[in-house]
Write an enzyme that holds these catalytic residues in place. Sequence first.
Site, PDB file in Angstrom:
ATOM      1  N   ILE A  89       0.964  -1.415   0.323  1.00 25.64           N
ATOM      2  CA  ILE A  89      -0.132   0.004   0.305  1.00 25.64           C
ATOM      3  C   ILE A  89       1.357   0.892  -0.166  1.00 25.64           C
ATOM      4  O   ILE A  89       0.782   2.231  -0.458  1.00 25.64           O
ATOM      5  CB  ILE A  89      -0.886  -0.122   1.126  1.00 25.64           C
ATOM      6  CG1 ILE A  89      -2.196  -1.089   1.213  1.00 25.64           C
ATOM      7  CG2 ILE A  89      -1.842   1.187   0.856  1.00 25.64           C
ATOM      8  CD1 ILE A  89      -3.309  -1.776   1.934  1.00 25.64           C
TER       9      ILE A  89
ATOM     10  N   SER B 256      -4.135   2.100   9.004  1.00 24.60           N
ATOM     11  CA  SER B 256      -4.427   1.689   9.764  1.00 24.60           C
ATOM     12  C   SER B 256      -4.929   0.021   9.377  1.00 24.60           C
ATOM     13  O   SER B 256      -4.100  -0.213   8.657  1.00 24.60           O
ATOM     14  CB  SER B 256      -6.278   1.773  10.280  1.00 24.60           C
ATOM     15  OG  SER B 256      -6.461   0.577  11.787  1.00 24.60           O
TER      16      SER B 256
ATOM     17  N   TYR C 241      -1.556  -7.862  16.597  1.00 23.80           N
ATOM     18  CA  TYR C 241      -1.218  -6.843  14.891  1.00 23.80           C
ATOM     19  C   TYR C 241      -2.325  -5.758  15.390  1.00 23.80           C
ATOM     20  O   TYR C 241      -2.615  -4.977  14.939  1.00 23.80           O
ATOM     21  CB  TYR C 241      -1.286  -7.646  13.954  1.00 23.80           C
ATOM     22  CG  TYR C 241      -1.775  -6.898  12.785  1.00 23.80           C
ATOM     23  CD1 TYR C 241      -0.800  -5.821  12.013  1.00 23.80           C
ATOM     24  CD2 TYR C 241      -2.461  -6.905  12.348  1.00 23.80           C
ATOM     25  CE1 TYR C 241      -0.589  -4.622  10.412  1.00 23.80           C
ATOM     26  CE2 TYR C 241      -3.062  -5.987  11.433  1.00 23.80           C
ATOM     27  CZ  TYR C 241      -1.885  -5.395  10.244  1.00 23.80           C
ATOM     28  OH  TYR C 241      -2.185  -4.432   9.557  1.00 23.80           O
TER      29      TYR C 241
ATOM     30  N   LYS D 289      -2.973  -2.075  15.842  1.00 27.23           N
ATOM     31  CA  LYS D 289      -4.447  -1.269  15.166  1.00 27.23           C
ATOM     32  C   LYS D 289      -5.048  -0.284  15.476  1.00 27.23           C
ATOM     33  O   LYS D 289      -5.633   0.731  14.951  1.00 27.23           O
ATOM     34  CB  LYS D 289      -4.574  -1.855  13.793  1.00 27.23           C
ATOM     35  CG  LYS D 289      -3.726  -2.344  12.557  1.00 27.23           C
ATOM     36  CD  LYS D 289      -2.610  -0.978  12.310  1.00 27.23           C
ATOM     37  CE  LYS D 289      -1.485  -0.840  11.492  1.00 27.23           C
ATOM     38  NZ  LYS D 289      -0.901  -0.549  10.798  1.00 27.23           N
TER      39      LYS D 289
ATOM     40  N   SER E 204      -0.102  -7.320  -0.932  1.00 28.42           N
ATOM     41  CA  SER E 204       1.421  -6.845  -0.073  1.00 28.42           C
ATOM     42  C   SER E 204       1.905  -8.258   0.460  1.00 28.42           C
ATOM     43  O   SER E 204       1.585  -8.788   0.285  1.00 28.42           O
ATOM     44  CB  SER E 204       0.548  -6.056   0.676  1.00 28.42           C
ATOM     45  OG  SER E 204      -0.374  -6.673   1.845  1.00 28.42           O
TER      46      SER E 204
END
Length: 273
Positions: free
Chosen positions: A27, A163, A179, A183, A214
Amino acid sequence: MSKDFSLDGLFGVKGLDVLITGGGTGIGLYMAKGFAVNGATTHVVGRRRSVLEEAKATILKLSPSAQIYIHVADISSREEVSRLISSFDKLDVLINCAGIVIPDTPSTHLTPLPELQQALLSSPASTWASTFSVNVESVYFLSVSLLHLLAAAPAGGRIINISSIGSTMSDPNTHQPAYQASKAAVNHLTRLLASKFREHGVRVNAFSPGYFPSQMQDPNNPKSMLARAKDLVPLKRGGEEEDAAGTAIWLASRAGSYVDGQVIPLSGGREWA
């Protein structure tokens, strides 16, 4: 005074100085392409020079005249962040995109209690420390350290935090609690920084991506969420490069100048599906 409703007037980013952490892949790279191709002076930050060089070459193929600069730095290190900041004398947009995910032992709501407890307790302290250092602390320290430059931006500074829909979704099939918690912290940090910076003309927003190609989402892995996006996402597809770039450009441009302290889902509706 007449208003400029042209695309360049509303969504133009030409001439802006933009810094993107984690801009070498995924991203971050998609956003770097969007800004650089549309005339912004774009700085990408990452840990691996080879990856950054490849990203720069990719962008220059799209736009040979693009103003693209690379900076090798580990943004989880305050010392390296301080060194990075010293190389800037102006900045309009900061995009905090760098992040890590360290999966834990898989478990679901159907896992028998002893195994569930064992799987969840196997999450090491190092996973939590590293994840919050990169995903949360670096966002805070970099944003605050660049505040004086962002506050001096002619049209006001903009901070865009990246986020994840994992920050709000409670899917028992995931196994990355550190994780997701990090976020969720980014979401609140976004609102906190927006409230702190508002008197200095700096807007702070975030968007929460769903399933984008990604390093975290391999489209060639049939078990990945991205590969299953057609079945999981109401819009029947995963995110594309233009989706991420377009959202960031909107928030950085005059078109998004009345948005502040918001966390915007970018997931094709997945967050409520």
